[in-house]
Design an enzyme around this catalytic site. Structure first.
Site, PDB file in Angstrom:
ATOM      1  N   GLY A  14      12.763 -93.887  17.564  1.00 39.90           N
ATOM      2  CA  GLY A  14      13.675 -92.453  18.598  1.00 39.90           C
ATOM      3  C   GLY A  14      14.711 -92.732  17.862  1.00 39.90           C
ATOM      4  N   GLY A  15      14.777 -92.497  16.805  1.00 41.06           N
ATOM      5  CA  GLY A  15      15.354 -92.603  15.393  1.00 41.06           C
ATOM      6  C   GLY A  15      16.085 -90.595  15.744  1.00 41.06           C
ATOM      7  N   VAL A  19      21.589 -92.119  20.305  1.00 42.74           N
ATOM      8  CA  VAL A  19      21.685 -93.271  19.591  1.00 42.74           C
ATOM      9  C   VAL A  19      21.233 -93.256  17.965  1.00 42.74           C
ATOM     10  CG1 VAL A  19      21.778 -95.773  19.145  1.00 42.74           C
ATOM     11  CG2 VAL A  19      21.264 -94.463  21.366  1.00 42.74           C
ATOM     12  N   TYR A 143      12.460 -97.747  35.510  1.00 40.51           N
ATOM     13  CA  TYR A 143      13.258 -98.369  34.234  1.00 40.51           C
ATOM     14  C   TYR A 143      13.746 -99.487  33.874  1.00 40.51           C
ATOM     15  CZ  TYR A 143      17.305 -96.848  30.252  1.00 40.51           C
ATOM     16  OH  TYR A 143      17.367 -97.179  29.042  1.00 40.51           O
ATOM     17  N   LYS A 147      12.454-101.738  30.407  1.00 39.02           N
ATOM     18  CA  LYS A 147      13.324-103.062  30.247  1.00 39.02           C
ATOM     19  C   LYS A 147      13.021-104.309  29.749  1.00 39.02           C
ATOM     20  CE  LYS A 147      14.965 -99.233  27.465  1.00 39.02           C
ATOM     21  NZ  LYS A 147      14.681 -99.079  26.319  1.00 39.02           N
ATOM     22  N   ASN A 172      26.655 -97.560  29.021  1.00 36.25           N
ATOM     23  CA  ASN A 172      26.120 -96.386  29.320  1.00 36.25           C
ATOM     24  C   ASN A 172      26.417 -95.792  27.662  1.00 36.25           C
ATOM     25  OD1 ASN A 172      26.213 -96.637  32.297  1.00 36.25           O
ATOM     26  ND2 ASN A 172      26.048 -94.786  32.738  1.00 36.25           N
ATOM     27  N   VAL A 173      25.606 -94.459  27.428  1.00 33.52           N
ATOM     28  CA  VAL A 173      26.324 -94.612  26.342  1.00 33.52           C
ATOM     29  C   VAL A 173      26.329 -92.977  25.791  1.00 33.52           C
ATOM     30  CG1 VAL A 173      25.104 -93.845  23.305  1.00 33.52           C
ATOM     31  CG2 VAL A 173      24.563 -96.106  25.099  1.00 33.52           C
ATOM     32  N   TRP A 211      29.051 -84.191  40.697  1.00 36.92           N
ATOM     33  CA  TRP A 211      28.761 -85.051  41.466  1.00 36.92           C
ATOM     34  C   TRP A 211      28.389 -86.389  42.591  1.00 36.92           C
ATOM     35  CZ3 TRP A 211      23.259 -83.481  38.488  1.00 36.92           C
ATOM     36  CH2 TRP A 211      23.028 -82.034  38.845  1.00 36.92           C
ATOM     37  N   ASP A 280      25.461 -91.558  44.618  1.00 29.27           N
ATOM     38  CA  ASP A 280      26.884 -92.054  44.028  1.00 29.27           C
ATOM     39  C   ASP A 280      25.611 -93.461  42.541  1.00 29.27           C
ATOM     40  OD1 ASP A 280      30.160 -92.351  45.586  1.00 29.27           O
ATOM     41  OD2 ASP A 280      28.466 -90.408  44.170  1.00 29.27           O
TER      42      ASP A 280
HETATM   43  P1  NAP Z   1      17.356 -89.758  23.842  1.00 37.26           P
HETATM   44  O1  NAP Z   1      17.987 -88.983  23.290  1.00 37.26           O
HETATM   45  O2  NAP Z   1      16.789 -89.445  25.284  1.00 37.26           O
HETATM   46  O3  NAP Z   1      15.837 -90.084  22.186  1.00 37.26           O
HETATM   47  C1  NAP Z   1      15.111 -90.865  23.223  1.00 37.26           C
HETATM   48  C2  NAP Z   1      13.926 -90.802  21.877  1.00 37.26           C
HETATM   49  O4  NAP Z   1      12.553 -91.446  21.641  1.00 37.26           O
HETATM   50  C3  NAP Z   1      13.518 -89.677  20.909  1.00 37.26           C
HETATM   51  O5  NAP Z   1      13.800 -89.081  19.541  1.00 37.26           O
HETATM   52  C4  NAP Z   1      12.539 -89.387  21.065  1.00 37.26           C
HETATM   53  O6  NAP Z   1      11.326 -88.473  20.529  1.00 37.26           O
HETATM   54  C5  NAP Z   1      11.793 -90.864  20.998  1.00 37.26           C
HETATM   55  N1  NAP Z   1      10.720 -90.328  22.216  1.00 37.26           N
HETATM   56  C6  NAP Z   1      11.146 -90.563  23.250  1.00 37.26           C
HETATM   57  N2  NAP Z   1       9.464 -90.994  23.912  1.00 37.26           N
HETATM   58  C7  NAP Z   1       8.700 -91.100  22.886  1.00 37.26           C
HETATM   59  C8  NAP Z   1       6.654 -91.548  22.745  1.00 37.26           C
HETATM   60  N3  NAP Z   1       6.504 -91.252  23.577  1.00 37.26           N
HETATM   61  N4  NAP Z   1       6.549 -91.576  21.001  1.00 37.26           N
HETATM   62  C9  NAP Z   1       7.514 -91.875  20.028  1.00 37.26           C
HETATM   63  N5  NAP Z   1       9.413 -91.578  20.418  1.00 37.26           N
HETATM   64  C10 NAP Z   1       9.174 -91.112  21.454  1.00 37.26           C
HETATM   65  O7  NAP Z   1      17.490 -91.208  24.009  1.00 37.26           O
HETATM   66  P2  NAP Z   1      19.131 -92.724  23.507  1.00 37.26           P
HETATM   67  O8  NAP Z   1      19.902 -92.374  24.575  1.00 37.26           O
HETATM   68  O9  NAP Z   1      18.568 -92.542  22.289  1.00 37.26           O
HETATM   69  O10 NAP Z   1      18.757 -94.010  23.736  1.00 37.26           O
HETATM   70  C11 NAP Z   1      18.150 -94.883  22.572  1.00 37.26           C
HETATM   71  C12 NAP Z   1      18.060 -96.299  23.388  1.00 37.26           C
HETATM   72  O11 NAP Z   1      19.326 -96.596  24.013  1.00 37.26           O
HETATM   73  C13 NAP Z   1      16.577 -96.015  24.958  1.00 37.26           C
HETATM   74  O12 NAP Z   1      16.160 -97.406  24.420  1.00 37.26           O
HETATM   75  C14 NAP Z   1      17.775 -96.209  25.670  1.00 37.26           C
HETATM   76  O13 NAP Z   1      16.451 -96.669  26.977  1.00 37.26           O
HETATM   77  C15 NAP Z   1      18.816 -97.378  25.490  1.00 37.26           C
HETATM   78  N6  NAP Z   1      19.883 -96.829  26.725  1.00 37.26           N
HETATM   79  C16 NAP Z   1      20.156 -95.291  26.024  1.00 37.26           C
HETATM   80  C17 NAP Z   1      21.909 -95.509  26.987  1.00 37.26           C
HETATM   81  C18 NAP Z   1      22.267 -93.929  27.428  1.00 37.26           C
HETATM   82  O14 NAP Z   1      23.424 -94.385  28.575  1.00 37.26           O
HETATM   83  N7  NAP Z   1      22.272 -93.065  26.845  1.00 37.26           N
HETATM   84  C19 NAP Z   1      22.291 -96.054  27.719  1.00 37.26           C
HETATM   85  C20 NAP Z   1      21.617 -97.691  27.440  1.00 37.26           C
HETATM   86  C21 NAP Z   1      20.743 -97.833  26.612  1.00 37.26           C
HETATM   87  P3  NAP Z   1      11.672 -86.630  21.012  1.00 37.26           P
HETATM   88  O15 NAP Z   1      13.436 -85.907  20.073  1.00 37.26           O
HETATM   89  O16 NAP Z   1      10.910 -86.324  20.501  1.00 37.26           O
HETATM   90  O17 NAP Z   1      11.888 -86.580  21.943  1.00 37.26           O
HETATM   91  O1  GFB Z   2      25.054 -91.311  33.368  1.00 36.91           O
HETATM   92  P1  GFB Z   2      24.772 -91.497  34.957  1.00 36.91           P
HETATM   93  O2  GFB Z   2      23.738 -90.271  35.810  1.00 36.91           O
HETATM   94  O3  GFB Z   2      24.050 -92.812  35.157  1.00 36.91           O
HETATM   95  O4  GFB Z   2      25.660 -91.604  36.245  1.00 36.91           O
HETATM   96  P2  GFB Z   2      23.946 -94.249  36.190  1.00 36.91           P
HETATM   97  C1  GFB Z   2      26.306 -91.452  37.504  1.00 36.91           C
HETATM   98  C2  GFB Z   2      26.705 -91.651  38.410  1.00 36.91           C
HETATM   99  O5  GFB Z   2      27.686 -90.274  37.535  1.00 36.91           O
HETATM  100  C3  GFB Z   2      26.907 -91.178  39.513  1.00 36.91           C
HETATM  101  C4  GFB Z   2      28.219 -89.518  38.915  1.00 36.91           C
HETATM  102  O6  GFB Z   2      28.188 -91.992  40.287  1.00 36.91           O
HETATM  103  C5  GFB Z   2      26.830 -89.386  39.737  1.00 36.91           C
HETATM  104  O7  GFB Z   2      26.914 -89.248  40.929  1.00 36.91           O
HETATM  105  N1  GFB Z   2      28.542 -87.406  38.596  1.00 36.91           N
HETATM  106  C6  GFB Z   2      28.484 -86.472  38.369  1.00 36.91           C
HETATM  107  C7  GFB Z   2      27.350 -87.338  37.527  1.00 36.91           C
HETATM  108  N2  GFB Z   2      28.629 -85.978  37.829  1.00 36.91           N
HETATM  109  C8  GFB Z   2      27.063 -85.380  37.581  1.00 36.91           C
HETATM  110  C9  GFB Z   2      26.758 -85.202  36.593  1.00 36.91           C
HETATM  111  O8  GFB Z   2      26.720 -84.073  36.313  1.00 36.91           O
HETATM  112  N3  GFB Z   2      25.470 -85.720  36.002  1.00 36.91           N
HETATM  113  C10 GFB Z   2      25.012 -86.939  35.910  1.00 36.91           C
HETATM  114  N4  GFB Z   2      24.142 -87.552  35.563  1.00 36.91           N
HETATM  115  N5  GFB Z   2      25.473 -87.854  37.307  1.00 36.91           N
HETATM  116  C11 GFB Z   2      21.831 -94.535  34.986  1.00 36.91           C
HETATM  117  C12 GFB Z   2      21.219 -95.189  34.791  1.00 36.91           C
HETATM  118  O9  GFB Z   2      22.778 -94.939  36.030  1.00 36.91           O
HETATM  119  O10 GFB Z   2      22.697 -95.295  33.524  1.00 36.91           O
HETATM  120  C13 GFB Z   2      19.844 -94.388  33.779  1.00 36.91           C
HETATM  121  O11 GFB Z   2      19.627 -94.861  36.041  1.00 36.91           O
HETATM  122  C14 GFB Z   2      20.465 -95.602  32.220  1.00 36.91           C
HETATM  123  O12 GFB Z   2      18.561 -95.789  33.381  1.00 36.91           O
HETATM  124  C15 GFB Z   2      21.339 -94.902  32.279  1.00 36.91           C
HETATM  125  O13 GFB Z   2      19.811 -96.828  32.290  1.00 36.91           O
HETATM  126  C16 GFB Z   2      22.639 -95.490  31.081  1.00 36.91           C
HETATM  127  O14 GFB Z   2      25.545 -94.626  34.880  1.00 36.91           O
HETATM  128  O15 GFB Z   2      24.562 -94.391  36.983  1.00 36.91           O
END
Ligand code: NAP
Ligand code: GFB
Length: 324
Positions: A14-15, A19, A143, A147, A172-173, A211, A280
């Site tokens: 996931g490089g 992240v 999900y 996880k 949340n990142v 939203w 929400d």
């Molecule tokens: P991201 O931007 O969506 O990147 C996902 C990565 O996984 C990409 O490099 C993608 O490759 C790769 N990937 C997806 N499906 C694959 C497959 N079938 N085979 C090989 N590679 C695959 O995600 P991120 O936000 O960086 O998240 C990284 C980690 O942090 C995840 O494990 C996620 O669950 C965790 N995390 C994220 C958040 C957040 O808010 N973003 C919060 C908590 C935890 P491609 O670029 O080729 O598609």
């Molecule tokens: O980041 P988000 O989509 O996921 O945030 P969660 C959702 C919250 O933001 C809800 C409000 O309260 C939405 O109503 N919101 C307002 C919006 N405007 C927007 C918009 O334009 N886009 C989105 N997406 N939301 C996720 C998990 O929960 O957290 C995933 O479902 C993941 O599995 C992620 O782990 C880190 O924080 O609610």
């Protein structure tokens, strides 16, 4: 292939994502440690849902350490639409990666959980001991359970083979190279993209649609801060038990605060409307970073508004290449 003692070959699954790109940038800024060789994978290198392709990429690189980020990832609304896909795809990826790592003798794997996988009905703040204490929020149960199974995997590999595979639990990142797709992405990249588009047409009175009610609470971590903590976990953290990587409870903000921060960073002058017909999701998932603070009492996070401004600037300057 026998590596010289003291050398580390770190493969990041996931490089190419949010992240992964942050880790790559921090390494460019700080430089890898002596003896470290880094490999960043995308899905083009191997579809990790396929065991044979997974084994092949592990055989090819024979890493000694793995940062396992690859996953099917999305915001609240994508999760609500695709719980089964989130469950199956992430279960395949996680089982393949950990088995392939064990088979080539990887010394350490640092996988990734999320604070959104914790029980929905819980006491606060949530800590690392509470992962399995009850069902997650309904919106992302697929999900969340996938996880949680990483933690089960890690304990089972330790029990049977003594493997010290562990996991981090980020909140949340957000940051550069995020997924800015409005329907599938997370709230901050979604708001940044929507605000930018509204700004382009503000003469026609285009408003920013936030939203939900704006009332839910979130802790947001800047991707570059998370990347630095990931490097510390890889190099210094020795527990199999997971560790939460999050800003403190005192840094929790409402979705409205987050929207206001984006409006301010992009200097948006139009109307902001809350669409309460949209979900929400989880009201709050307040996590404790006390365990992290025990290890790193002096670690400082980038101030939220500064991180938001940097992310907005990145998006505007990289609009053509941003994932949207
Ligand atoms: P991201 O931007 O969506 O990147 C996902 C990565 O996984 C990409 O490099 C993608 O490759 C790769 N990937 C997806 N499906 C694959 C497959 N079938 N085979 C090989 N590679 C695959 O995600 P991120 O936000 O960086 O998240 C990284 C980690 O942090 C995840 O494990 C996620 O669950 C965790 N995390 C994220 C958040 C957040 O808010 N973003 C919060 C908590 C935890 P491609 O670029 O080729 O598609
Ligand atoms: O980041 P988000 O989509 O996921 O945030 P969660 C959702 C919250 O933001 C809800 C409000 O309260 C939405 O109503 N919101 C307002 C919006 N405007 C927007 C918009 O334009 N886009 C989105 N997406 N939301 C996720 C998990 O929960 O957290 C995933 O479902 C993941 O599995 C992620 O782990 C880190 O924080 O609610």
């Amino acid at each position: 292939m026998q590596r010289e003692t003291g050398t580390m070959c770190i493969m990041v699954t996931g490089g190419s994502g949010l992240v992964g790109k942050a880790i790559e940038r921090v390494l460019q800024e700080e430089g890898p440690k002596t003896g470290e060789k880094w490999i960043f994978l995308s899905s083009k290198d191997a579809n990790l849902m396929n065991l044979e392709e997974t084994r092949a990429v592990f055989q090819k690189h024979r890493p000694t350490h793995v940062i396992h980020l690859a996953a099917m990832v999305g915001g609240l609304f994508k999760n609500m639409r695709q719980n089964l896909d989130f469950w199956r795809n992430n279960m395949y990826i996680n089982d393949n990666v950990l088995q392939a790592a064990h088979e080539v003798g990887v010394v350490k794997v640092v996988s990734c959980l999320s604070t959104c996988i914790f029980p929905d009905k819980t006491t606060y703040p949530i800590d690392e001991t509470m992962i399995h204490n009850g069902p997650p929020h309904d919106s992302n149960f697929g999900y969340a359970y996938a996880k949680r199974m990483i933690d089960v995997h890690n304990r089972a590999y330790f029990e049977k083979y003594g493997r010290r595979y562990t996991a981090v639990i980020p909140t949340n990142v957000f940051g550069p190279h995020d997924n800015f797709n409005i329907e599938d992405g997370h709230v901050l990249p979604g708001l940044i993209h929507k605000t930018y588009k509204a700004q382009m047409c503000v003469e026609e009175g285009t408003s920013l649609q936030v939203w939900g009610s704006g009332r839910p609470l979130r802790q947001f971590i800047y991707s570059l801060d998370l990347a630095r903590l990931f490097l510390w976990v890889l190099r210094e953290y020795d527990e199999v038990d997971p560790i939460i990587l999050s800003v403190g409870e005192e840094d929790e903000v409402s979705i409205k605060d987050a929207a206001d921060a984006v409006v301010r960073a992009l200097d948006f002058r139009g109307e902001v409307i809350y669409d309460t017909n949209k979900a929400d999701g989880q009201f709050k998932k307040t996590a404790s970073n006390a365990k992290l603070r025990k290890y790193l009492p002096d670690y400082t996070f980038t101030p939220f508004h500064k991180a938001i401004k940097e992310t907005c600037d990145w998006f505007v300057n990289n609009y053509d290449i941003a994932r949207k």
